[in-house]
Every structure is written in structure tokens, then in C-alpha cells.
Design a protein around this motif. Structure first.
Motif, PDB file in Angstrom:
ATOM      1  N   ARG A 183      35.682  80.310  87.140  1.00  0.00           N
ATOM      2  CA  ARG A 183      35.163  79.175  87.911  1.00  0.00           C
ATOM      3  C   ARG A 183      36.206  78.507  88.809  1.00  0.00           C
ATOM      4  O   ARG A 183      35.851  77.938  89.843  1.00  0.00           O
ATOM      5  CB  ARG A 183      34.497  78.154  86.986  1.00  0.00           C
ATOM      6  CG  ARG A 183      35.392  77.535  85.935  1.00  0.00           C
ATOM      7  CD  ARG A 183      34.550  76.816  84.874  1.00  0.00           C
ATOM      8  NE  ARG A 183      35.368  76.205  83.829  1.00  0.00           N
ATOM      9  CZ  ARG A 183      35.861  76.864  82.775  1.00  0.00           C
ATOM     10  NH1 ARG A 183      35.621  78.168  82.659  1.00  0.00           N
ATOM     11  NH2 ARG A 183      36.572  76.229  81.868  1.00  0.00           N
ATOM     12  N   GLU A 184      37.492  78.546  88.434  1.00  0.00           N
ATOM     13  CA  GLU A 184      38.526  77.988  89.307  1.00  0.00           C
ATOM     14  C   GLU A 184      38.758  78.851  90.543  1.00  0.00           C
ATOM     15  O   GLU A 184      39.268  78.364  91.552  1.00  0.00           O
ATOM     16  CB  GLU A 184      39.855  77.863  88.554  1.00  0.00           C
ATOM     17  CG  GLU A 184      39.955  76.723  87.575  1.00  0.00           C
ATOM     18  CD  GLU A 184      41.355  76.627  87.004  1.00  0.00           C
ATOM     19  OE1 GLU A 184      42.052  75.641  87.310  1.00  0.00           O
ATOM     20  OE2 GLU A 184      41.761  77.546  86.268  1.00  0.00           O
ATOM     21  N   HIS A 185      38.410  80.136  90.431  1.00  0.00           N
ATOM     22  CA  HIS A 185      38.794  81.083  91.479  1.00  0.00           C
ATOM     23  C   HIS A 185      37.623  81.755  92.193  1.00  0.00           C
ATOM     24  O   HIS A 185      37.833  82.359  93.250  1.00  0.00           O
ATOM     25  CB  HIS A 185      39.673  82.192  90.859  1.00  0.00           C
ATOM     26  CG  HIS A 185      40.957  81.689  90.287  1.00  0.00           C
ATOM     27  ND1 HIS A 185      41.186  81.599  88.942  1.00  0.00           N
ATOM     28  CD2 HIS A 185      42.071  81.231  90.891  1.00  0.00           C
ATOM     29  CE1 HIS A 185      42.406  81.113  88.728  1.00  0.00           C
ATOM     30  NE2 HIS A 185      42.957  80.876  89.897  1.00  0.00           N
ATOM     31  N   ILE A 186      36.431  81.641  91.664  1.00  0.00           N
ATOM     32  CA  ILE A 186      35.341  82.451  92.202  1.00  0.00           C
ATOM     33  C   ILE A 186      34.536  81.685  93.250  1.00  0.00           C
ATOM     34  O   ILE A 186      34.358  80.469  93.152  1.00  0.00           O
ATOM     35  CB  ILE A 186      34.420  82.967  91.076  1.00  0.00           C
ATOM     36  CG1 ILE A 186      33.583  84.161  91.551  1.00  0.00           C
ATOM     37  CG2 ILE A 186      33.537  81.850  90.519  1.00  0.00           C
ATOM     38  CD1 ILE A 186      32.973  84.967  90.420  1.00  0.00           C
ATOM     39  N   VAL A 218      45.205  86.906  84.842  1.00  0.00           N
ATOM     40  CA  VAL A 218      46.114  87.548  85.803  1.00  0.00           C
ATOM     41  C   VAL A 218      46.358  86.614  86.986  1.00  0.00           C
ATOM     42  O   VAL A 218      47.510  86.425  87.430  1.00  0.00           O
ATOM     43  CB  VAL A 218      45.535  88.894  86.285  1.00  0.00           C
ATOM     44  CG1 VAL A 218      46.332  89.437  87.469  1.00  0.00           C
ATOM     45  CG2 VAL A 218      45.519  89.917  85.145  1.00  0.00           C
ATOM     46  N   PHE A 219      45.297  86.011  87.502  1.00  0.00           N
ATOM     47  CA  PHE A 219      45.440  85.119  88.654  1.00  0.00           C
ATOM     48  C   PHE A 219      46.325  83.917  88.329  1.00  0.00           C
ATOM     49  O   PHE A 219      47.179  83.531  89.133  1.00  0.00           O
ATOM     50  CB  PHE A 219      44.068  84.636  89.128  1.00  0.00           C
ATOM     51  CG  PHE A 219      43.167  85.715  89.642  1.00  0.00           C
ATOM     52  CD1 PHE A 219      43.683  86.891  90.173  1.00  0.00           C
ATOM     53  CD2 PHE A 219      41.787  85.570  89.598  1.00  0.00           C
ATOM     54  CE1 PHE A 219      42.848  87.897  90.648  1.00  0.00           C
ATOM     55  CE2 PHE A 219      40.946  86.561  90.069  1.00  0.00           C
ATOM     56  CZ  PHE A 219      41.477  87.721  90.591  1.00  0.00           C
ATOM     57  N   ASN A 263      51.904  88.775 100.512  1.00  0.00           N
ATOM     58  CA  ASN A 263      51.118  88.094 101.543  1.00  0.00           C
ATOM     59  C   ASN A 263      50.598  86.706 101.193  1.00  0.00           C
ATOM     60  O   ASN A 263      50.144  85.991 102.091  1.00  0.00           O
ATOM     61  CB  ASN A 263      49.920  88.973 101.929  1.00  0.00           C
ATOM     62  CG  ASN A 263      50.348  90.326 102.460  1.00  0.00           C
ATOM     63  OD1 ASN A 263      50.972  90.416 103.514  1.00  0.00           O
ATOM     64  ND2 ASN A 263      50.053  91.386 101.719  1.00  0.00           N
ATOM     65  N   ALA A 264      50.617  86.310  99.942  1.00  0.00           N
ATOM     66  CA  ALA A 264      49.965  85.052  99.554  1.00  0.00           C
ATOM     67  C   ALA A 264      50.519  83.859 100.329  1.00  0.00           C
ATOM     68  O   ALA A 264      49.763  83.060 100.907  1.00  0.00           O
ATOM     69  CB  ALA A 264      50.102  84.834  98.049  1.00  0.00           C
ATOM     70  N   LYS A 265      51.840  83.717 100.351  1.00  0.00           N
ATOM     71  CA  LYS A 265      52.435  82.557 101.026  1.00  0.00           C
ATOM     72  C   LYS A 265      52.240  82.622 102.535  1.00  0.00           C
ATOM     73  O   LYS A 265      51.993  81.593 103.189  1.00  0.00           O
ATOM     74  CB  LYS A 265      53.913  82.456 100.671  1.00  0.00           C
ATOM     75  CG  LYS A 265      54.143  82.082  99.208  1.00  0.00           C
ATOM     76  CD  LYS A 265      55.621  81.934  98.879  1.00  0.00           C
ATOM     77  CE  LYS A 265      55.793  81.526  97.419  1.00  0.00           C
ATOM     78  NZ  LYS A 265      57.228  81.398  97.043  1.00  0.00           N
ATOM     79  N   LEU A 290      54.673  82.755  91.541  1.00  0.00           N
ATOM     80  CA  LEU A 290      55.062  82.543  92.939  1.00  0.00           C
ATOM     81  C   LEU A 290      55.086  81.064  93.339  1.00  0.00           C
ATOM     82  O   LEU A 290      55.348  80.738  94.496  1.00  0.00           O
ATOM     83  CB  LEU A 290      54.128  83.311  93.880  1.00  0.00           C
ATOM     84  CG  LEU A 290      54.607  84.724  94.297  1.00  0.00           C
ATOM     85  CD1 LEU A 290      54.785  85.627  93.098  1.00  0.00           C
ATOM     86  CD2 LEU A 290      53.628  85.340  95.306  1.00  0.00           C
ATOM     87  N   GLY A 291      54.793  80.175  92.381  1.00  0.00           N
ATOM     88  CA  GLY A 291      54.815  78.753  92.682  1.00  0.00           C
ATOM     89  C   GLY A 291      53.685  78.302  93.583  1.00  0.00           C
ATOM     90  O   GLY A 291      53.838  77.394  94.393  1.00  0.00           O
ATOM     91  N   ILE A 292      52.522  78.950  93.421  1.00  0.00           N
ATOM     92  CA  ILE A 292      51.341  78.628  94.226  1.00  0.00           C
ATOM     93  C   ILE A 292      50.336  77.913  93.323  1.00  0.00           C
ATOM     94  O   ILE A 292      50.148  78.311  92.168  1.00  0.00           O
ATOM     95  CB  ILE A 292      50.733  79.926  94.806  1.00  0.00           C
ATOM     96  CG1 ILE A 292      51.687  80.518  95.855  1.00  0.00           C
ATOM     97  CG2 ILE A 292      49.363  79.684  95.416  1.00  0.00           C
ATOM     98  CD1 ILE A 292      51.291  81.883  96.344  1.00  0.00           C
ATOM     99  N   PRO A 293      49.683  76.850  93.787  1.00  0.00           N
ATOM    100  CA  PRO A 293      48.744  76.118  92.935  1.00  0.00           C
ATOM    101  C   PRO A 293      47.665  77.019  92.348  1.00  0.00           C
ATOM    102  O   PRO A 293      47.087  77.855  93.054  1.00  0.00           O
ATOM    103  CB  PRO A 293      48.141  75.081  93.881  1.00  0.00           C
ATOM    104  CG  PRO A 293      49.159  74.900  94.954  1.00  0.00           C
ATOM    105  CD  PRO A 293      49.810  76.238  95.130  1.00  0.00           C
TER     106      PRO A 293
END
Length: 532
Positions: free
Chosen positions: A262-265, A224-225, A194-196, A232-235
């Protein structure tokens, strides 16, 4: 069966509808990558939990970590928060069955947390169908028919997904001779499929993370993230998460958890019911810490007030959202008195959270969305959140997080019976495939059932613990009450449901959990062997 795959993975158990779509060879390759990269670290961290518990059993008390003082003193903020996660006044939570997904997305809440964890009984069918349901919901082609047709409205809640905790396995997918981590399984399949698609629709892959006990466990999630996004080639930084602070050890590492992710939360959530369970569990052998009836453990008792004050201050200091917890009260449309009482209790709870600086909160039922929203609208006005409320007057010390005094509270026979009754009822529902069960006008999930059985274990294993009538809480008494409550449940649910939902087995399992000399860390671990 699945198409040919080059992986060493193998499925165990009966095929279920849609399995080939979700567990494609490509999806399994992705899961295998995550497993081989991260499972060893996961196992090391779980062992570290065990070792930490031994030290607490020997009298160690948690403290703020001296080795991470520089993180707490540093000048940093969490990363950018997406536009569709700026407004989170009301979030609704629930399991991933098809009807629930549609109703929750249509509920008028800002966010729907689709739950593979405490509100979901992890039968193989539930797990696979849940992934299918979310895939269809993301693409807006989900539909459910049961005499009435359920479809998505034009405007729906933002979707967030809660995978199962690090401690849980998914026994239906083996990597070599090991069951894959349920966390990696739930996260990996949803992200892979589902990400893309989510990004193409102007939103993103958003998650809730449960049961963390340390910043090192948060670091593992961050790794993991990064790996998943790169694969998947996602930033990197596209994934956005909220972490539930629902263990008492995590409360001492809130800033560190924010820093590691901190990049994801985007925020922290006060997962109150698991937090109470964690406090009982962690200090279960301390003679000076014995909790009263669970109804007496409110948000105003010292250790709960300190925890929520610190959470709000920490989040706003770092630019993150502070999310309030679940009010377990649920309305009953067939009983006006119960309905009125539920609305009043939820309103009081949400008024308290909004005034305390929280940016939003949780509800478990669509009828409560408007009640919770009114509380936050009144305080926030036109602001999407209140991160400008810095709570600088808050100065929570370690001793405050460990202040378990609850003046005027008692252990009663009614409280003991309630714990036994709820524990058996919930386990029976869970074995029958229902992870969120309405019991006595409360929404019970695994967290509240954990409180019930943990309290009985604690009362039984502390010497000379008595109810207010003076009677000792002994093994003989607990066994007698278990039998009495089991008979009451049989009469209430009827013989057919009693047998079909394995309430007799639930009663035996509850007995084993509370009588065991060793405290079982999570009731879902021994119960899981009876699933499927």
C-alpha cells in the motif's frame, strides 16, 4: 573485467560492452545486500508454490482466504499517487533494445513499460545493454543510428520497468554458488543507477511486478523496496509499482496484494495472456477442465469477465488504478486489409475496457496508441481516470473465477497446428535473442507461447481428447504435426535463419515440453540453458 570488489559475487560468461559501467563494485555490493537479505525468503515462497500446486492437482480449488478477511473488510486506501502517474490512458510495452526504447518513449503513449521479462530474451548482452539503454534514456542522452538517427522528443512517455519474475535466475552473476534472482538483478541495477536521477528530473523509480501468486510474494517485494530505499537514503514510499494480476491464484488475493504494497502501489493490471496460461497450468490435471482453441478464450468468457470485473472493483475501492491488458493484434503497414482488421479488433477491445471502468490500457505498437486513446477519451472525457466508477453491482464469488465454461467452443486441428507453429516459432526467436516476435499479425511474447504449449500438453494428457474431426490427440499425431509444422517454418523463414535461430532445437524443446509426463512450470526455464 570488473574492478576489484569486496563482494563474494562473481561473473560467469563472456564480457559484453558496457558491463563495467553497469556492474560496478558499488552496484554489485547493492545486489549482494538484496540477495543476502531476501533470497532465502524467495526460495521458500517458490517452494510454497510447488506445494500449493500439488494440492490443486489433488483436487483443491482456490478460495478467498479466510485468514485475511479483516484486510478485505478494512477501511484503507493505497498511498499517494505521483502527478505523472495520474494519467495512464495508454501504455506501450516492449523490450529494452535501444531503438525500441526511443520509439516507445516517443510514441505518444502516457507510459512506456520497458520489459526485461516476457518481451525480452535474457541473453547476457540483452540484459546488460537494456540497463545501459534505460540509464541513457533517463538522462535523455540516448541515441540510435541505423541510416537514420533516433533521438528523444521533448515530450516523452513516463518510464516504468518490469523486472523478471521471482522464479527466474540470472545465471551470469553468482552469489557464492547460487545464481542471483533475476528479479533482484533487474530491479536492483535499474534502481541503483537511476533512482536519484529520476527524482532530480521530477519523476521517480516506477515498476511493474510480474507473475505474483500470493500476497506473501507481494510482501517480499515490499520488504525489498524498503531496504533498497533505505540503502540509498531515499524516502520509503518513493518507489511506485503496478502489479500484474496474471495468475489465477493472485486473483483471489487482489485486495491483500494492494494492502501489502500500500505504501508503494498505484494500480493493478489485467495481464490477460499469462492469466489464461495460469488457468490452464494450475488446473492441468482436472478432468473437467479442458480449454478449447486459444482463439475462443476471449475476454467475454465467464472466468475472464469475472476476473476483470473484480479487478476494476477492487482497485477503485482502494484508490488504485485499474489497467487493461494487451491486445495482441498488430498492424501491418504493407497490408491494408490486415491493418484495417487489426485496428478494428483493437478498437473493440479498448472500447470494452473503457466502458468496463478501466483507467487505461496496453498496446504493443506505436500505431495503436491513437486507437486506444480514442476509446478512453470517449468514455473519460477530461478526467485523468475513472476511479469514481466503483462497480458496486459486481459480486464475484470464487465459483465465478473458476467458471471455465465456454459454450460453443471446440478443439480443432487448425487450433492444434496453430499452437505448435506459434510455439516453435516463438521459442526459435527467443533462442535467437528476440523476446517479442510478430507472428501471424500478432505480437507473441513468452505468455502467448506458454498458452500454446500448455494447451497441447493438456489436450495430449487428458484421455480421449479429440479435435472436431473426431481424431484423437495422441502422441503419434502431435509428433507428426510438430514435424510437419517444423518443415513449414523452415520454408517460411529460409534455411539460413532456420539454422541461425536454432529452430530445430526449438522444435525439439517444444516436443519435450508437451510430451513430458510432468508439466514444466515455465518454458523459459529449460530454454534458458541454451541462451549464451
Amino acid at each position: 573485467m570488473l574492478a576489484e570488489s569486496t563482494t563474494t559475487a562473481r561473473l560467469v560468461g563472456k564480457p559484453v560492452k558496457g558491463m563495467e559501467e553497469i556492474l560496478s563494485p558499488e552496484a554489485i555490493d547493492f545486489l549482494e545486500m538484496l540477495h543476502h537479505k531476501f533470497n532465502a525468503t524467495r526460495e521458500e515462497l517458490l517452494q510454497a508454490r510447488t506445494e500449493r500446486q500439488k494440492r490443486i492437482d489433488d483436487g483443491e480449488r482456490p478460495q478467498f482466504l479466510p485468514e485475511t478477511a479483516s484486510v478485505r473488510a478494512g477501511d484503507w486506501k493505497v498511498g499517494a499517487i505521483p502527478v505523472d502517474l495520474q494519467l495512464r490512458r495508454v501504455e506501450i510495452t516492449g523490450p529494452v533494445d535501444r531503438k525500441m526504447v526511443i520509439n516507445a518513449l516517443n510514441s505518444g503513449a502516457d507510459v512506456f513499460m520497458a520489459d526485461f521479462e516476457d518481451a525480452n530474451a535474457p541473453t547476457w548482452e540483452n540484459v546488460v545493454e537494456g540497463q545501459l539503454n534505460l540509464r541513457d534514456a533517463v538522462r535523455r542522452n540516448i541515441e540510435y543510428q541505423n541510416g537514420k538517427v533516433y533521438r528523444l522528443k521533448e515530450k516523452v512517455a513516463v518510464l516504468k520497468v518490469r523486472p523478471r519474475g521471482w522464479h527466474l535466475p540470472e545465471k551470469h552473476l553468482l552469489m557464492g554458488d547460487k545464481a542471483i534472482s533475476a528479479s533482484l538483478f533487474d530491479f536492483g541495477l535499474y534502481f541503483f543507477h537511476n533512482a536519484k536521477e529520476l527524482l532530480a528530473r521530477g519523476t521517480g523509480p516506477y515498476f511493474y511486478l510480474p507473475k505474483l501468486e500470493s500476497h506473501l510474494e507481494a510482501r517480499l517485494w515490499n520488504e525489498v523496496f524498503v531496504a533498497a530505499q533505505e540503502a540509498l537514503g531515499i524516502p520509503v514510499g518513493t518507489i511506485k509499482v503496478t502489479v500484474l494480476i496474471e495468475t489465477i491464484l493472485a486473483a483471489f488475493e487482489m485486495e491483500e496484494i494492494l494492502y501489502e504494497l500500500r505504501e508503494h502501489i498505484v494500480g493493478l493490471n489485467a495481464g490477460r495472456w499469462d492469466y489464461i496460461f495460469s488457468a490452464i497450468k494450475k488446473f492441468r490435471k482436472q478432468p473437467d477442465i479442458v480449454f478449447p482453441d486459444r482463439t475462443a478464450v476471449t475476454m467475454q468468457v465467464p472466468f475472464m469477465k469475472a476476473y476483470t470485473d473484480l479487478l476494476v472493483k477492487t482497485c477503485h475501492k482502494r484508490g488504485a488504478h485499474a489497467m487493461g491488458g494487451m491486445a495482441a493484434f498488430i498492424p501491418n503497414r504493407h497490408d491494408p486489409a490486415v491493418n484495417k482488421a487489426a485496428f478494428e479488433k483493437v478498437k473493440a477491445d479498448k472500447d470494452f475496457e473503457a466502458k468496463n471502468g478501466f483507467d487505461g490500457t496496453w498496446v504493443a505498437h506505436p500505431d495503436l496508441v491513437s486507437v486506444a486513446r480514442e476509446s478512453f477519451d470517449k468514455v473519460l472525457g477530461d478526467r485523468p481516470h475513472q476511479k469514481d466508477v466503483l462497480r458496486q453491482e459486481v459480486d464475484v464469488q470464487a465459483k465465478d473465477l473458476l467458471n471455465f465454461t465456454m459454450a460453443g467452443s471446440h478443439i480443432t486441428e487448425a487450433g492444434l497446428r496453430l499452437n505448435i507453429n506459434v510455439g516453435i516459432l516463438y521459442i526459435g526467436n527467443w533462442l535467437c535473442g528476440t523476446g517479442a516476435a510478430a507472428i501471424h499479425n500478432l505480437m507473441e511474447d513468452a505468455a502467448t507461447a506458454e498458452i500454446s504449449r500448455a494447451q497441447v500438453w493438456q489436450w495430449l494428457h487428458h484421455s480421449n481428447t479429440r479435435t472436431t474431426d473426431g481424431e484423437l490427440i495422441s502422441e503419434e499425431r502431435v509428433l507428426r504435426l510438430i514435424q510437419e509444422e517444423t518443415e513449414i517454418i523452415k520454408e517460411e523463414v529460409g534455411l539460413a535463419k532456420f539454422k541461425n535461430c536454432h529452430f530445430e532445437r526449438a522444435s525439439h524443446l517444444f516436443s519435450e515440453l508437451v510430451l513430458s509426463t510432468c508439466f514444466v512450470e515455465f518454458l523459459t526455464l529449460p530454454a534458458y540453458k541454451y541462451i549464451d
